[in-house]
Motif scaffolding. Structure first.
Motif, PDB file in Angstrom:
ATOM      1  N   PRO A  77      76.211 -66.368  49.129  1.00 32.27           N
ATOM      2  CA  PRO A  77      75.943 -65.456  48.005  1.00 32.27           C
ATOM      3  C   PRO A  77      74.625 -65.710  47.288  1.00 32.27           C
ATOM      4  N   ALA A  78      74.133 -66.945  47.269  1.00 31.48           N
ATOM      5  CA  ALA A  78      72.923 -67.237  46.500  1.00 31.48           C
ATOM      6  C   ALA A  78      72.185 -68.425  47.105  1.00 31.48           C
ATOM      7  N   ARG A  79      70.912 -68.505  46.807  1.00 31.10           N
ATOM      8  CA  ARG A  79      70.097 -69.639  47.250  1.00 31.10           C
ATOM      9  C   ARG A  79      70.527 -70.899  46.505  1.00 31.10           C
ATOM     10  N   ARG A  80      70.551 -72.024  47.208  1.00 29.21           N
ATOM     11  CA  ARG A  80      70.986 -73.291  46.613  1.00 29.21           C
ATOM     12  C   ARG A  80      69.969 -74.393  46.887  1.00 29.21           C
ATOM     13  N   ARG A  81      69.968 -75.392  46.021  1.00 27.58           N
ATOM     14  CA  ARG A  81      69.136 -76.580  46.235  1.00 27.58           C
ATOM     15  C   ARG A  81      69.937 -77.573  47.070  1.00 27.58           C
ATOM     16  N   VAL A  82      69.376 -77.966  48.210  1.00 29.36           N
ATOM     17  CA  VAL A  82      70.095 -78.773  49.189  1.00 29.36           C
ATOM     18  C   VAL A  82      69.324 -80.060  49.454  1.00 29.36           C
ATOM     19  N   LEU A  83      70.020 -81.182  49.413  1.00 30.17           N
ATOM     20  CA  LEU A  83      69.434 -82.475  49.750  1.00 30.17           C
ATOM     21  C   LEU A  83      70.086 -82.987  51.029  1.00 30.17           C
ATOM     22  N   ILE A  84      69.273 -83.314  52.035  1.00 32.52           N
ATOM     23  CA  ILE A  84      69.782 -83.851  53.297  1.00 32.52           C
ATOM     24  C   ILE A  84      69.540 -85.354  53.339  1.00 32.52           C
ATOM     25  N   CYS A  85      70.610 -86.114  53.557  1.00 35.20           N
ATOM     26  CA  CYS A  85      70.533 -87.556  53.810  1.00 35.20           C
ATOM     27  C   CYS A  85      70.999 -87.759  55.245  1.00 35.20           C
ATOM     28  N   GLN A  86      70.054 -87.935  56.177  1.00 40.97           N
ATOM     29  CA  GLN A  86      70.419 -88.088  57.574  1.00 40.97           C
ATOM     30  C   GLN A  86      69.899 -89.432  58.079  1.00 40.97           C
ATOM     31  N   PHE A  87      70.647 -90.002  59.028  1.00 37.87           N
ATOM     32  CA  PHE A  87      70.405 -91.386  59.422  1.00 37.87           C
ATOM     33  C   PHE A  87      70.160 -91.560  60.925  1.00 37.87           C
ATOM     34  N   GLU A  88      70.134 -90.473  61.684  1.00 36.62           N
ATOM     35  CA  GLU A  88      70.061 -90.601  63.137  1.00 36.62           C
ATOM     36  C   GLU A  88      68.642 -90.483  63.676  1.00 36.62           C
ATOM     37  N   LEU A  89      67.779 -89.724  63.028  1.00 35.37           N
ATOM     38  CA  LEU A  89      66.418 -89.513  63.512  1.00 35.37           C
ATOM     39  C   LEU A  89      65.412 -90.120  62.557  1.00 35.37           C
ATOM     40  N   PRO A  90      64.310 -90.663  63.079  1.00 32.06           N
ATOM     41  CA  PRO A  90      63.208 -91.043  62.185  1.00 32.06           C
ATOM     42  C   PRO A  90      62.731 -89.809  61.423  1.00 32.06           C
ATOM     43  N   VAL A  91      62.257 -90.005  60.220  1.00 31.65           N
ATOM     44  CA  VAL A  91      61.879 -88.877  59.361  1.00 31.65           C
ATOM     45  C   VAL A  91      60.899 -87.920  60.045  1.00 31.65           C
ATOM     46  N   PRO A  92      59.823 -88.411  60.724  1.00 34.93           N
ATOM     47  CA  PRO A  92      58.905 -87.450  61.370  1.00 34.93           C
ATOM     48  C   PRO A  92      59.590 -86.569  62.410  1.00 34.93           C
ATOM     49  N   GLN A  93      60.515 -87.154  63.202  1.00 37.82           N
ATOM     50  CA  GLN A  93      61.222 -86.356  64.197  1.00 37.82           C
ATOM     51  C   GLN A  93      62.143 -85.340  63.534  1.00 37.82           C
ATOM     52  N   PHE A  94      62.784 -85.744  62.452  1.00 38.61           N
ATOM     53  CA  PHE A  94      63.675 -84.812  61.758  1.00 38.61           C
ATOM     54  C   PHE A  94      62.882 -83.667  61.141  1.00 38.61           C
ATOM     55  N   VAL A  95      61.722 -83.981  60.577  1.00 33.10           N
ATOM     56  CA  VAL A  95      60.879 -82.932  60.004  1.00 33.10           C
ATOM     57  C   VAL A  95      60.401 -81.972  61.090  1.00 33.10           C
ATOM     58  N   SER A  96      60.103 -82.505  62.275  1.00 34.34           N
ATOM     59  CA  SER A  96      59.706 -81.636  63.394  1.00 34.34           C
ATOM     60  C   SER A  96      60.832 -80.684  63.763  1.00 34.34           C
ATOM     61  N   ARG A  97      62.059 -81.189  63.739  1.00 36.42           N
ATOM     62  CA  ARG A  97      63.209 -80.323  64.035  1.00 36.42           C
ATOM     63  C   ARG A  97      63.340 -79.223  62.979  1.00 36.42           C
ATOM     64  N   LEU A  98      63.217 -79.599  61.701  1.00 38.56           N
ATOM     65  CA  LEU A  98      63.297 -78.604  60.636  1.00 38.56           C
ATOM     66  C   LEU A  98      62.156 -77.592  60.745  1.00 38.56           C
ATOM     67  N   SER A  99      60.976 -78.083  61.121  1.00 39.38           N
ATOM     68  CA  SER A  99      59.821 -77.191  61.242  1.00 39.38           C
ATOM     69  C   SER A  99      60.050 -76.127  62.298  1.00 39.38           C
ATOM     70  N   LEU A 100      60.680 -76.521  63.412  1.00 45.62           N
ATOM     71  CA  LEU A 100      60.977 -75.549  64.460  1.00 45.62           C
ATOM     72  C   LEU A 100      61.993 -74.519  63.971  1.00 45.62           C
ATOM     73  N   MET A 101      63.035 -74.969  63.293  1.00 49.44           N
ATOM     74  CA  MET A 101      64.034 -74.041  62.751  1.00 49.44           C
ATOM     75  C   MET A 101      63.429 -73.132  61.687  1.00 49.44           C
ATOM     76  N   ARG A 102      62.478 -73.672  60.920  1.00 50.71           N
ATOM     77  CA  ARG A 102      61.878 -72.955  59.804  1.00 50.71           C
ATOM     78  C   ARG A 102      61.155 -71.681  60.241  1.00 50.71           C
ATOM     79  N   ARG A 103      60.699 -71.636  61.480  1.00 57.10           N
ATOM     80  CA  ARG A 103      59.945 -70.475  61.957  1.00 57.10           C
ATOM     81  C   ARG A 103      60.749 -69.178  61.822  1.00 57.10           C
ATOM     82  N   ALA A 104      62.044 -69.285  61.904  1.00 57.55           N
ATOM     83  CA  ALA A 104      62.882 -68.082  61.800  1.00 57.55           C
ATOM     84  C   ALA A 104      63.014 -67.603  60.360  1.00 57.55           C
ATOM     85  N   LEU A 105      62.667 -68.467  59.388  1.00 55.35           N
ATOM     86  CA  LEU A 105      62.858 -68.130  57.975  1.00 55.35           C
ATOM     87  C   LEU A 105      61.568 -67.955  57.206  1.00 55.35           C
ATOM     88  N   GLY A 106      60.463 -68.451  57.755  1.00 54.36           N
ATOM     89  CA  GLY A 106      59.247 -68.494  56.969  1.00 54.36           C
ATOM     90  C   GLY A 106      59.373 -69.553  55.887  1.00 54.36           C
TER      91      GLY A 106
END
Length: 329
Positions: A77-106
């Motif tokens: 229903p609405a935009r939310r502020r989301v905090l991700i605490c993930q422990f499996e990937l190094p931060v640069p690799q996780f950011v790369s994954r988010l960057s790829l997903m981000r292309r669909a959203l701008g």
């Protein structure tokens, strides 16, 4: 003592029904993800077998919440502020994954999605660790907090009901102190029944006391590329299972009405398949990289790829040195 804590301690703890009703919002607030998947300040447990796509699905959900868009077949229903605490990937690799997903959203999620870059090493069942997560949630003004996976946030025996109950109390304290909903990625027992959902999670007897909803990811059949979502809700009406299809190019899941035809399983991986896979990944690669590349290129099973690598080494098509595979010189 902070002003907020002081005001809280000064307010009465025992209230009449009339007083409680006065404090209720005039209109019932919608959940963060409908129907019933993530209530406001609720706790959602997400589980499934290894490599089924739990972390990808949760990252999709986090981006959808931060952008306020419906991309997984659920209503946000609405935009939310989301905090991700993930422990499996190094931060640069996780950011790369988010960057790829981000292309669909701008840029729609950019200002509402946050990552705790120092989450690793902090334990929920220790006061210092709990304080870290509470502080991180407050710094982000998070409305949703993702923990992926749960077992990296504690050092308790998940087969010990008392230990798991204590961990669940830490989850409740985190929820109450941060005033955020929790999305918790957790693994399941090794053997689960077809109709199990909440009881499939490790430490399920303790989790049942704190969870508001449970989402279980399974594969309808090993040869299918779809995943099935099964639901169990504490307060909302039950939902039928749903099927999702993963786009490997965008890393986004999307709803599908019916399972696609099972991909033809190749019984034999040829020499050219292996050498090409090796060339595509690099001159020298680790075992898992080579195996995954063979699986992606030939659409074979993990077992077939493993046998193919073993045979290629025996035949001398590829060589192994210092834990890396390469084409013989």
């Amino acid at each position: 003592m902070s002003a907020a804590a002081s005001a809280k301690s000064a307010s009465p703890a025992v209230l009449s029904l009339a007083q409680l009703l006065e404090q209720q919002p005039s209109n019932e607030q919608p959940g963060l993800v409908e129907p019933g998947l993530l209530p406001s300040q609720g706790i959602l447990f997400v589980g499934g077998e290894p490599k089924v796509g739990k972390s990808l699905l949760v990252a999709n959900l986090a981006l959808s919440l931060a952008a306020g868009v419906n991309r997984l077949g659920f209503s946000i229903p609405a935009r939310r502020r989301v905090l991700i605490c993930q422990f499996e990937l190094p931060v640069p690799q996780f950011v790369s994954r988010l960057s790829l997903m981000r292309r669909a959203l701008g840029a729609a999620a950019d200002q509402h999605l946050f990552v705790d870059t120092r989450a690793s090493g902090h334990l929920l069942n220790a006061a210092q660790g709990l304080n870290h997560f509470v502080s991180a949630a407050r710094a982000a003004a998070a409305e949703v907090l993702v923990l992926d996976p749960l077992y990296s946030t504690h050092d308790q025996d998940e087969n010990d009901t008392r230990a798991m109950a204590a961990l669940c109390q830490s989850l409740l304290r985190l929820r109450d102190a941060s005033r955020a909903a929790l999305v918790v990625v957790h693994h399941v027992r090794k053997s689960i029944g077809r109709h199990e959902i909440g009881s499939a999670f490790r430490g399920s007897s303790a989790l049942h006391a704190v969870g508001d909803s449970y989402l279980l990811l399974t594969r309808p059949a090993p040869q299918l590329t779809t995943i099935e979502l099964r639901f169990q809700f504490r307060y909302a009406a039950s939902q039928p299972p749903r099927l999702l299809q993963l786009d490997h190019h965008t890393l986004w899941f999307s709803s599908t009405e019916k399972p696609p035809a099972a991909a033809a399983t190749r019984r034999k991986v040829e020499k050219t398949d292996i050498t090409k896979a090796l060339a595509d990944v690099g001159d020298k690669v680790r075992y898992n990289q080579l195996r995954d590349q063979i699986m992606n290129a030939t659409e074979c099973s993990k077992r077939t790829a493993q046998l193919a690598i073993s045979e290629a080494c025996q035949q001398g098509w590829i060589a192994r040195a210092n834990g890396q595979y390469h084409v013989p010189l």
